[in-house]
Design a protein around this motif. Structure first.
Motif, PDB file in Angstrom:
ATOM      1  N   GLN A  21       0.827  -1.211   0.000  1.00 27.48           N
ATOM      2  CA  GLN A  21       0.000   0.000   0.000  1.00 27.48           C
ATOM      3  C   GLN A  21       0.862   1.261   0.000  1.00 27.48           C
ATOM      4  N   LYS A  22       1.956   1.256   0.764  1.00 25.34           N
ATOM      5  CA  LYS A  22       2.864   2.408   0.769  1.00 25.34           C
ATOM      6  C   LYS A  22       3.481   2.620  -0.608  1.00 25.34           C
ATOM      7  N   LEU A  23       3.861   1.523  -1.267  1.00 24.06           N
ATOM      8  CA  LEU A  23       4.445   1.637  -2.597  1.00 24.06           C
ATOM      9  C   LEU A  23       3.438   2.242  -3.577  1.00 24.06           C
ATOM     10  N   GLY A  24       2.196   1.749  -3.516  1.00 21.73           N
ATOM     11  CA  GLY A  24       1.163   2.254  -4.419  1.00 21.73           C
ATOM     12  C   GLY A  24       0.870   3.720  -4.200  1.00 21.73           C
ATOM     13  N   ASP A  25       0.744   4.125  -2.940  1.00 17.65           N
ATOM     14  CA  ASP A  25       0.452   5.529  -2.640  1.00 17.65           C
ATOM     15  C   ASP A  25       1.616   6.441  -3.042  1.00 17.65           C
ATOM     16  N   ALA A  26       2.847   5.997  -2.745  1.00 24.95           N
ATOM     17  CA  ALA A  26       4.019   6.812  -3.083  1.00 24.95           C
ATOM     18  C   ALA A  26       4.160   6.970  -4.591  1.00 24.95           C
ATOM     19  N   PHE A  27       3.960   5.882  -5.335  1.00 25.90           N
ATOM     20  CA  PHE A  27       4.084   5.913  -6.793  1.00 25.90           C
ATOM     21  C   PHE A  27       3.103   6.924  -7.392  1.00 25.90           C
ATOM     22  N   THR A  41      -1.133  19.440 -15.167  1.00 26.07           N
ATOM     23  CA  THR A  41      -2.436  19.091 -14.612  1.00 26.07           C
ATOM     24  C   THR A  41      -3.285  20.342 -14.474  1.00 26.07           C
ATOM     25  N   ALA A  42      -4.587  20.118 -14.296  1.00 26.05           N
ATOM     26  CA  ALA A  42      -5.518  21.234 -14.112  1.00 26.05           C
ATOM     27  C   ALA A  42      -5.792  21.434 -12.626  1.00 26.05           C
ATOM     28  N   ALA A  43      -6.490  22.528 -12.315  1.00 23.52           N
ATOM     29  CA  ALA A  43      -6.798  22.825 -10.908  1.00 23.52           C
ATOM     30  C   ALA A  43      -7.662  21.744 -10.285  1.00 23.52           C
ATOM     31  N   ASN A  44      -8.526  21.105 -11.100  1.00 26.45           N
ATOM     32  CA  ASN A  44      -9.430  20.081 -10.569  1.00 26.45           C
ATOM     33  C   ASN A  44      -8.933  18.663 -10.837  1.00 26.45           C
ATOM     34  N   SER A  45      -7.683  18.508 -11.248  1.00 29.37           N
ATOM     35  CA  SER A  45      -7.141  17.164 -11.496  1.00 29.37           C
ATOM     36  C   SER A  45      -7.095  16.362 -10.204  1.00 29.37           C
ATOM     37  N   ALA A  46      -7.326  15.065 -10.328  1.00 28.07           N
ATOM     38  CA  ALA A  46      -7.305  14.167  -9.167  1.00 28.07           C
ATOM     39  C   ALA A  46      -6.562  12.899  -9.541  1.00 28.07           C
ATOM     40  N   VAL A  47      -5.978  12.268  -8.533  1.00 29.06           N
ATOM     41  CA  VAL A  47      -5.216  11.037  -8.767  1.00 29.06           C
ATOM     42  C   VAL A  47      -5.865   9.884  -8.014  1.00 29.06           C
ATOM     43  N   THR A  48      -5.903   8.728  -8.643  1.00 26.19           N
ATOM     44  CA  THR A  48      -6.395   7.499  -8.022  1.00 26.19           C
ATOM     45  C   THR A  48      -5.277   6.472  -8.061  1.00 26.19           C
ATOM     46  N   ALA A  49      -4.954   5.912  -6.905  1.00 23.82           N
ATOM     47  CA  ALA A  49      -3.869   4.934  -6.815  1.00 23.82           C
ATOM     48  C   ALA A  49      -4.418   3.522  -6.964  1.00 23.82           C
ATOM     49  N   PHE A  50      -3.647   2.677  -7.634  1.00 21.15           N
ATOM     50  CA  PHE A  50      -3.952   1.255  -7.752  1.00 21.15           C
ATOM     51  C   PHE A  50      -2.720   0.475  -7.308  1.00 21.15           C
ATOM     52  N   ALA A  51      -2.954  -0.593  -6.573  1.00 18.81           N
ATOM     53  CA  ALA A  51      -1.840  -1.449  -6.142  1.00 18.81           C
ATOM     54  C   ALA A  51      -2.367  -2.853  -5.910  1.00 18.81           C
ATOM     55  N   SER A  52      -1.824  -3.798  -6.665  1.00 21.42           N
ATOM     56  CA  SER A  52      -2.146  -5.207  -6.466  1.00 21.42           C
ATOM     57  C   SER A  52      -0.826  -5.949  -6.331  1.00 21.42           C
ATOM     58  N   LEU A  56       1.687  -1.610  -9.889  1.00 22.52           N
ATOM     59  CA  LEU A  56       1.528  -0.279  -9.309  1.00 22.52           C
ATOM     60  C   LEU A  56       0.996   0.611 -10.421  1.00 22.52           C
ATOM     61  N   ALA A  57      -0.061   1.343 -10.151  1.00 21.22           N
ATOM     62  CA  ALA A  57      -0.659   2.159 -11.212  1.00 21.22           C
ATOM     63  C   ALA A  57      -1.253   3.428 -10.630  1.00 21.22           C
ATOM     64  N   ALA A  58      -1.421   4.412 -11.520  1.00 18.19           N
ATOM     65  CA  ALA A  58      -2.032   5.686 -11.128  1.00 18.19           C
ATOM     66  C   ALA A  58      -2.884   6.196 -12.278  1.00 18.19           C
ATOM     67  N   HIS A  59      -4.091   6.697 -11.945  1.00 15.87           N
ATOM     68  CA  HIS A  59      -4.989   7.306 -12.921  1.00 15.87           C
ATOM     69  C   HIS A  59      -5.137   8.774 -12.533  1.00 15.87           C
ATOM     70  N   LEU A 140       7.961  10.035 -14.086  1.00  8.20           N
ATOM     71  CA  LEU A 140       8.077   8.590 -13.904  1.00  8.20           C
ATOM     72  C   LEU A 140       9.422   8.229 -13.291  1.00  8.20           C
ATOM     73  N   ASN A 141      10.483   8.853 -13.782  1.00  7.64           N
ATOM     74  CA  ASN A 141      11.806   8.601 -13.205  1.00  7.64           C
ATOM     75  C   ASN A 141      11.839   8.976 -11.725  1.00  7.64           C
ATOM     76  N   GLU A 142      11.223  10.112 -11.415  1.00  7.89           N
ATOM     77  CA  GLU A 142      11.202  10.579 -10.028  1.00  7.89           C
ATOM     78  C   GLU A 142      10.374   9.648  -9.147  1.00  7.89           C
ATOM     79  N   ALA A 143       9.220   9.208  -9.652  1.00  8.43           N
ATOM     80  CA  ALA A 143       8.348   8.323  -8.878  1.00  8.43           C
ATOM     81  C   ALA A 143       9.030   7.001  -8.571  1.00  8.43           C
ATOM     82  N   ILE A 144       9.757   6.463  -9.531  1.00  8.68           N
ATOM     83  CA  ILE A 144      10.455   5.188  -9.318  1.00  8.68           C
ATOM     84  C   ILE A 144      11.610   5.362  -8.336  1.00  8.68           C
ATOM     85  N   SER A 145      12.349   6.455  -8.483  1.00  6.87           N
ATOM     86  CA  SER A 145      13.507   6.666  -7.598  1.00  6.87           C
ATOM     87  C   SER A 145      13.096   6.935  -6.157  1.00  6.87           C
TER      88      SER A 145
END
Length: 739
Positions: A21-27, A41-52, A56-59, A140-145
């Motif tokens: 869960q920590k990996l998914g949220d951090a990513f 991104t826009a002012a109303n942009s939102a992120v949804t985390a996925f982790a199985s 690891l994924a993000a929308h 992406l590079n930053e998220a992985i590092s």
């Protein structure tokens, strides 16, 4: 500007479940913040985390193809360096502008502005916004590092470029687990980014065994979760998967307990364990909860043993009845959903049986020896190389426990004193049992069971079981006074020993949990209201324990005397350490720094009094007389500090001023009343009574010269202030309330 929703997925081999869960949220969070920082991104942009377990994924909603241009002002150099005496550009300035892509014509556009004590030249330019491909690659590079990876592994990734495009090539990659594919979709378009030797595409994999289609081709970023659920047999969201497991666990418990009506009749319920639920959520992609059983004969073993082995070793959820007792049924969260689950159920039942049999064997073997017969064995177990063995530690705990017990009203009861001594002597003996050797988490608990088996009585058994309490914030306290005494002795022995040899916590490092031990001591003293002062407790811990034995033991094995000398002056810093823990806890509860300082400055010995003193201080602070009295108290303290040793004595024959006579008359009336209220524990009334002193105190300082030239007058007036100072600061140091 065109915006679409963005999907990023890393498909990998099974990730560490305890940090999934920590990996998914951090990513997802780092991806979002990086894209936001680049204006994608826009002012109303939102992120949804996925982790199985394998992804690891993000929308992210409303992501632009191109970031907005930014106006940037850049400091170049001091004006004296960039321009000569005639105001013309120097070679250094022209070279700097050339590096920025500007020519000599830009000199006229430079701005001059103060920069500290000097003046500097500033260059205004427009930086074009980043493209999505550039910005996402950076994000992406930053998220992985920045992933909180507990341990990185290195693996070889096959590439399609080799010598003469014939021999395969290999790329070395470092990541938490081998990665197999990368998805990057902006709407329905693939974003050309790379990571971990992979090139982004639009396909991923579903469940290892139950996916309908392989690979899964994603039509666009928004169909990710639905496609995985329908065609891939995967619930991608960690949160949704966790909720589904919890729902299935409760439904299966109801069914196992006899149906929907069983709840009202006292049905079954799965054990509540948030950490276990999180870990199981990280182990399965498509949860399927099944009901299993084991032989009822194993219920003769203490349920803590059975529950621990099922949870820790097998990740099962034991089922409890309405009284909290373990039943012979348990729940398994499977990652597959076969038409006939009997094979899965039977396999899990076969796996758990040897574990339970081991627990029963350990329990049966341990009961063949009494706890008392194990005491001698503690002398062979090293506690600390400077503090001796567990046997020597037990002797110290016994001595401290006896000293504490002697301070209590129950000391008149010989049975109480014997119970304290027995519990202190046997508290650590279960460390030598097979059960605790296999399951260290059961120390204390098993000691209680074996004490009951040995016929030692419930008080002793509960004290042995509870002497580690409170083990964490919110944990229960020992259930009886015997247990409280032994738990205090155990924690004080650790604190005194570690402070005595200088083994103190630093920063965030506290290997011997001294902060937790101190908080445990505080809670027991406050919540049980033991009639014992903190200094008296520490004195008992330092003087009653036979620390000399520990020193001699360490000398015998070759340690220099200087390294094992127990510093008895550590009592003062240890007391300060405990009061610091109290201070931090009170501030977390909402008390101001001034209020806490005023009360703790007096080092109240009965810690259960601290809350009442704080209540009294809060009531005093809102009185109109409070500011003036606090200021006067501070002034009195400064006068007495400069005067040195002052005798709290007053000779009325030496009064010359009406103001000092009036103050003394009011003190004769109010101080006995305030003292009586203080002695009765009514601290609020005691301070409010003193508030009446404001007017005569103000008049005294207006009309009376305290440090008079005549020595007898000076000493008498200082003595009057000393009497007043002592009376005013019984509940709290009021000078701390002065602004």
């Amino acid at each position: 500007m065109t915006t679409h929703n963005l999907l990023i997925e890393l498909f990998v081999e099974e990730l560490p479940p305890k940090v999934l869960q920590k990996l998914g949220d951090a990513f997802s969070n780092v991806l979002f913040e990086q894209l936001k920082a680049q204006g994608l991104t826009a002012a109303n942009s939102a992120v949804t985390a996925f982790a199985s377990p394998r992804r690891l994924a993000a929308h992210i909603t409303d992501v632009s193809e191109l970031g907005a241009d930014k106006a940037v002002q850049q400091k170049l150099m001091p004006t004296t360096v960039g321009l000569d005496a005639n105001g013309n550009a120097t070679p250094a300035l022209l070279k700097k502008l050339q590096a920025l892509g500007a020519g000599p014509e830009a000199v006229a556009q430079l701005k001059r502005a103060p920069d500290g004590k000097a003046e500097a030249l500033f260059y205004d330019s427009i930086v074009k916004g980043a493209s999505l491909a550039e910005g996402l690659q950076k994000a992406l590079n930053e998220a992985i590092s920045k992933l909180p990876i507990p341990k990185v592994m290195s693996y070889q990734l096959e590439t399609d470029c080799g010598i003469d495009n014939f021999l395969p090539g290999w790329t070395s990659v470092n990541f938490v687990r081998p990665a197999h594919s990368l998805v990057a979709l902006h709407g329905s378009m693939v974003v050309p980014v790379k990571a971990l030797g992979l090139v982004a595409g639009n396909s991923t994999q579903g469940h290892r065994f139950e996916a309908r289609v392989s690979p899964l081709v994603l039509a666009n970023a928004d169909v990710y979760a639905d496609t995985l659920a329908q065609d891939g047999a995967v619930i991608a969201s960690f949160t949704e998967r966790r909720a589904e497991i919890a729902r299935q666990l409760n439904a299966a418990a109801v069914k196992a307990g006899g149906g929907e009506d069983s709840r009202s009749q006292g049905g079954l319920r799965p054990i509540e364990d948030a950490a276990l639920l999180d870990e199981v959520t990280a182990l399965v992609e498509r949860p399927n909860v099944l009901v299993c059983e084991f032989e009822k004969q194993f219920l003769d073993v203490p349920q803590e043993c059975l529950i621990l082995t099922m949870k820790a070793n097998q990740k099962y959820f034991p089922l409890l009845d309405d009284e909290g007792k373990l039943t012979h049924k348990f729940l398994v969260v499977s990652n597959i959903t076969p038409d006939d689950p009997s094979a899965v159920i039977g396999g899990n039942e076969r796996v758990v049986r040897p574990r339970l049999a081991d627990a029963k064997f350990f329990f049966d073997q341990d009961r063949k020896k009494t706890l008392a017969s194990r005491v001698q064995g503690l002398s062979k177990v090293v506690y600390h190389n400077k503090l001796g063995t567990q046997g020597e530690r037990t002797d110290r705990v016994r001595a401290i426990a006896k000293g504490i017990a002697a301070l209590l009203p129950e000391a008149k009861d010989a049975k109480f004193l014997q119970a304290v001594d027995t519990a202190a002597q046997l508290a650590k003996t279960d460390l030598l049992t097979d059960m605790v050797g296999e399951f260290p988490e059961l120390q204390g608990i098993m000691g209680g069971y074996y004490a009951r088996h040995d016929g030692l009585g419930e008080d002793v058994a509960q004290a042995i079981e509870d002497h580690y309490k409170p083990r964490f914030a919110g944990d229960a306290l020992p259930r009886n006074t015997v247990g409280v005494v032994v738990a205090l002795a155990d924690k004080l022995e650790t604190l005194v020993g570690m402070f005595g040899i200088g083994n103190l916590p630093t920063g965030d490092k506290d290997p011997f949990a001294l902060r937790r031990h101190a908080l445990g001591v505080i809670r027991m003293l406050v919540e049980t209201d033991l009639p014992v002062g903190l200094d008296e407790l520490l004195l008992r811990a330092f003087e009653d324990a036979q620390w000399g034995a520990a020193i001699q033991a360490t000398k015998a094995v070759g340690h220099a005397a200087s390294t094992v000398y127990l510093n008895y002056e550590a009592a003062t810093p240890l007391a300060s350490f405990i009061y610091d823990r109290i201070s931090g806890g009170l501030r977390e509860q909402g008390y101001s720094a001034q209020e806490v300082e005023a009360v703790l400055a007096l080092r109240p010995q009965r810690l259960s009094d601290v809350a009442k003193r704080l209540t009294a201080v809060r009531a005093f602070v809102v009185l109109p007389e409070s500011p003036a009295l606090a200021a006067a108290n501070k002034r009195i303290g400064n006068i007495l500090k400069k005067a040195g040793e002052v005798d709290a004595h007053v000779n009325t024959a030496l009064f010359k001023e009406d103001a000092e006579q009036a103050l003394y008359a009011v003190m004769l009336k109010l101080l006995p009343e305030s003292e009586a209220q203080f002695n009765a524990g009514d601290y609020t009334s005691s301070l409010q009574t003193l508030a009446t002193l404001r007017s005569p105190v103000d008049a005294f300082f207006d009309d009376v010269m305290v440090n008079a030239e005549e020595m007898d007058l000076r000493l008498n007036r200082q003595g009057l202030l000393k009497c007043l100072h002592l009376a005013m600061n019984r509940v709290a140091d009021l000078s701390c309330l002065a602004s």
